[in-house]
Scaffold this motif. Sequence first.
Motif: not given
Length: 256
Positions: A177, A180, A183, A186, A201
């Motif tokens: 990933l 930012t 996530p 996710r 991550d």
Amino acid sequence: MIGVFDSGLGGLSVLRSVRDMLPGQDLLYLADSAYCPYGPRPLVEVQGRALAIGRWLVAQGAAVVVIACNTATSAAADLLRAELPVPVVGMEPGLKPAIAASRSGRVAVLATSGTLGGERFASLVDRFAGGAQVLTVACPDLVGYVEAGDLDGPEVRAAVVGYLAPLLAEGVDSLVLGCTHFPFLRPLIAELVGPAAAIIDTGPAVAAQVARVAAGSARGVGALRCVTTGDPAEVAVSLARVWGGPLPLSWASVEI
């Protein structure tokens, strides 16, 4: 106080990791929503925004500045470290742990074009790829979905499937990933790939570095303040969806 910034809301994933690791530190988060996303913007513009924001955070009392954005780190980390009087912590896609987690030797990095096209990422690949096959996938539309607070709707789900299906078909078993914002997607990504691929991550690793750098700085009372260069009324709605609840949010003027 620790200052954290991103082009928008994605850096909240890093902020959460920092808060979990350093609950006693005061945190100030700036979302540069008026200029989001950074990915397609010219390098010089991203550098100008990052430096202006870094200076603004220092003026607010930040003893450490965290660039919670892979694109801004690639474009401006060296500049901020040269110009700011405080330590600067940046981001980079977790290619090394992704390769370590891969059994097939095929890993994929999901990021923005600004990150994938930068010299910092090219250097990362040179240093760690070895014999692994590194596939890169620019996913700029995923940033927009997160900024809108859409983490599991039919459109974002279809977009994620469109990115993941070809990678899984090629035998990729480790996903980085590299933005930012990602996530926050996710859970959706994990649902779609199941046990077929590890998901990497780097937010917790960045938080650990922040903890090391901030070890000598004065502790606060655990206060958390968020500001945006965009319209707070609009940003607050998406922020609450992404964070999982409302946070105090105000407007900040940060001019180059």
